[in-house]
Design a protein around this motif. Structure first.
Motif, PDB file in Angstrom:
ATOM      1  N   UNK A 116       0.819  -1.221   0.000  1.00 54.47           N
ATOM      2  CA  UNK A 116       0.000   0.000   0.000  1.00 54.47           C
ATOM      3  C   UNK A 116       0.849   1.265   0.000  1.00 54.47           C
ATOM      4  N   UNK A 117       2.155   1.084   0.103  1.00 54.52           N
ATOM      5  CA  UNK A 117       3.097   2.198   0.269  1.00 54.52           C
ATOM      6  C   UNK A 117       2.742   3.063   1.477  1.00 54.52           C
ATOM      7  N   UNK A 118       2.476   2.415   2.586  1.00 54.85           N
ATOM      8  CA  UNK A 118       2.237   3.152   3.836  1.00 54.85           C
ATOM      9  C   UNK A 118       3.573   3.652   4.380  1.00 54.85           C
ATOM     10  N   UNK A 119       3.511   4.772   5.071  1.00 52.73           N
ATOM     11  CA  UNK A 119       4.761   5.358   5.601  1.00 52.73           C
ATOM     12  C   UNK A 119       5.346   4.465   6.695  1.00 52.73           C
ATOM     13  N   UNK A 250       0.227   8.637  -1.795  1.00 56.78           N
ATOM     14  CA  UNK A 250      -0.124   9.483  -2.940  1.00 56.78           C
ATOM     15  C   UNK A 250      -1.586   9.902  -2.856  1.00 56.78           C
ATOM     16  N   UNK A 251      -2.457   8.950  -2.440  1.00 59.52           N
ATOM     17  CA  UNK A 251      -3.877   9.273  -2.310  1.00 59.52           C
ATOM     18  C   UNK A 251      -4.129  10.217  -1.146  1.00 59.52           C
ATOM     19  N   UNK A 252      -3.309  10.061  -0.106  1.00 61.21           N
ATOM     20  CA  UNK A 252      -3.453  10.841   1.119  1.00 61.21           C
ATOM     21  C   UNK A 252      -4.757  10.520   1.864  1.00 61.21           C
ATOM     22  N   UNK A 253      -5.304   9.318   1.668  1.00 67.76           N
ATOM     23  CA  UNK A 253      -6.496   8.926   2.433  1.00 67.76           C
ATOM     24  C   UNK A 253      -6.105   8.712   3.892  1.00 67.76           C
ATOM     25  N   UNK A 254      -7.083   8.862   4.785  1.00 69.33           N
ATOM     26  CA  UNK A 254      -6.803   8.730   6.208  1.00 69.33           C
ATOM     27  C   UNK A 254      -6.947   7.286   6.675  1.00 69.33           C
TER      28      UNK A 254
END
Lengths: 443, 150
Positions: A116-119, A250-254
């Motif tokens: 998911x490419x989470x930080x 990239x989406x910046x969803x929460x």
């Protein structure tokens, strides 16, 4: 320590796609996968043992992956190997097996993080499924951040799992639910969505892809608009995660949720992605073992993320299986999978359109891997039953989206859905069986 | 389509396409409506039972699949002339048939209820059991729901 669960050698689609190498080496995102070229669907199919089954004497045409996807042997054997060689309960074990199991469980979380490419790794919470993940957010985010009169904005095409948890919260806290309307094509017009974002909208929660119509929502624009209105965003990615690349940064969803079993992984496991600062500020969802730092009879201190949200023994083997499923789709390549499925959807749309009494439901411009239809004068249940007698597995009914069905004015549809292993021959089998349905019920 | 032919013999398709007694009974004495939430089907059953406690007219209406429609259509034909007690026995027999309990089905069977055997294929498809019994269960509810006579 080297964990053993992935050391399985077998001939596989991944070899022919990768041009060599074994399944156990596919760790990097998109390795070998996402370049244009020949998509060897037969090699992919060879990885799915169940696709060799026959039904009523006909080869199985499994067109119900949106309900649940079949499993490649890489997933089946990852779970088998885990139980056979590495299994124990995780955390605080002083013996080798427990350490090994813990390492494999944590490794699965890192795979989801990369996928998911989470930080951060601890932004990935394992749940029982997408439903469980939405319920977690409704209960916990709702408890911390939503008060009477606050608004949660949904859309008119949501699955019941993204409606009912919010209704339960409404009963508890007096929040207000709104739903962005769906047009006749089955799209959620962006301007209508934006119009419903108000000063009291605290959260917008919506599907990435409609499970009934296949509509792909413009989530990047919707997320941006919701953020501009000061609302947080939850994405239900249950129907998209197996078909397109998702990048939560990239989406910046929460929040973003999905289920393992729709991603060719096991049942009983799902994922909640949440931004660190939000998850940190939210209270625990369930109490129990593993989610605490210390407990006395007077007071409990909670464990840090993600353990705070994983009370009790989690689905350990299922997490390992999910990791193997992520390896699998990553190695085949999500862009290639998406392109293959788009080709099938276009072909199926063309073939089914030629059947006169049949109407395709949902004609969104952006559509993925779902084909819903009705046939004038024949009930969806009777259609699905007849298709089964030809080995064609589809779903018929309201697809757990009754508000959308009411909007469309239909009690039920037949739904064929496509996955990475489906073929044009299966679309032909579907078409021919539908032609027989026409003869049998209408002529 | 060998397997589904069992489920859809000609008589079933005929009842499905040309259902008998698909209407409302304006002066019905008993009425009930129910639905199958899994598919959105709904069916209403109305009955006219005379003072001698005999069903004189039976009808159904609603929206349903071929199986449910055929079953409802057949049921309305079989009900006429029966007492409520006989109607309940008829349901017991039909339920046995749909569940594949041949012994119970045949027990005391008359020529008329033998017509139900066209729906015997349903026993191989448990998910369709609800379709086949929808109208019947609604009929049972209707028997308990007498409309006030004014």
């Amino acid at each position: 320590m080297k964990a053993a669960a992935e050391e399985i050698e077998r001939p596989s689609a991944l070899k022919s796609i990768d041009g060599g190498g074994s399944v156990s080496v596919c760790h990097g995102p998109d390795r070998g996968g996402d370049h244009a070229g020949f998509y060897d669907v037969e090699a992919v199919r060879a990885d799915f043992p169940i696709l060799g089954e026959t039904m009523h004497g006909y080869p199985l045409a499994y067109l119900d992956s949106a309900a649940s996807a079949q499993k490649p042997f890489q997933v089946i054997e990852a779970e088998y190997a885990f139980y056979a060689r590495d299994y124990a309960n995780i955390h605080r074990g002083f013996y080798v097996l427990s350490q090994r199991a813990t390492e494999l469980y944590d490794q699965a979380r890192r795979k989801v993080q990369a996928f998911l490419n989470a930080r951060h790794e601890h932004e990935i919470v394992f749940t029982r499924g997408a439903t469980d993940a939405i319920n977690l957010v409704a209960a916990s985010f709702g408890e911390a951040f939503l008060n009477e009169g606050d608004e949660v904005l949904l859309t008119g095409l949501e699955h019941h799992s993204n409606i009912v948890p919010w209704q339960l919260l409404r009963e508890k806290k007096g929040i207000v639910l709104k739903a962005a309307p769906v047009n006749d094509a089955g799209e959620v017009p962006l301007d209508e969505f934006i119009r419903l974002l108000g000063p009291r909208t605290r959260l917008a929660a919506f599907a990435h892809v409609s499970n009934v119509l296949g509509t792909v929502l413009p989530i990047a624009e919707m997320i941006r608009a919701a953020h501009e209105a000061g609302a947080k965003v939850l994405i239900d990615a249950a129907q998209s995660v197996a078909h397109m690349k998702i990048d939560v940064q990239a989406l910046d969803c929460d929040f973003l949720v999905f289920s393992g079993h729709k991603l060719y992984g096991p049942t009983g496991i799902g994922v909640l992605y949440g931004k660190e600062e939000l998850l940190d500020a939210m209270p625990p969802y369930q109490g129990g073992g593993d989610m605490i730092a210390s407990v006395s009879l007077e007071r409990t201190t909670y464990a840090p993320l993600p353990a705070k949200f994983e009370a009790g023994t989690p689905p350990i083997a299922q997490a390992v299986g999910l990791g193997a499923a992520i390896n699998y789709v990553t190695a085949v390549g999500l862009h290639r999978i998406g392109a293959h499925e788009a080709g099938l959807l276009a072909y199926a749309t063309e073939r089914l359109s030629a059947i006169k009494p049949l109407t395709i439901v949902g004609t969104a411009v952006q559509k993925a891997s779902v084909l819903s239809f009705v046939m004038d004068g024949v009930h969806p249940h009777d259609i699905a039953q007849m298709l089964d007698s030809r080995g064609v597995a589809v779903r018929a009914g309201h697809h757990c989206a009754q508000p959308l069905m009411a909007r469309l004015g239909l009690p039920a549809t037949v739904r064929a859905t496509f996955g990475l292993y489906n073929t044009t021959a299966e679309v032909d089998a579907l078409t021919e069986a539908l032609e027989e349905v026409e003869v049998m019920f209408l002529q | 389509m060998s397997d589904s032919v069992e489920l859809y013999p000609k008589a079933v398709l005929d009842h499905g396409r040309h259902p008998r007694n698909r209407r409302a009974i304006a002066d019905c004495s008993h009425f009930a409506r129910s639905d199958n939430p899994s598919c959105g089907d709904d069916v209403a059953v109305s009955l006219r039972i005379d003072r001698g406690n005999v069903i004189r007219d039976a009808a159904f209406d609603g929206r349903s699949c071929v199986l449910a429609t055929a079953s409802a259509s057949l049921m309305t034909e079989l009900l006429v002339g029966k007492t409520p007690a006989q109607a309940k026995m008829l349901f017991q027999r039909f339920h046995a048939l749909a569940a594949g309990d041949t012994e119970k089905f045949k027990d005391g069977m008359d020529v008329e209820s033998a017509r139900m055997t066209v729906l015997s294929g349903v026993h191989a498809y448990p998910v369709r059991m609800r379709c086949a019994t929808l109208a019947w269960k609604t009929m049972l509810a209707a028997l308990e729901n007498e409309r006030s006579q004014q």
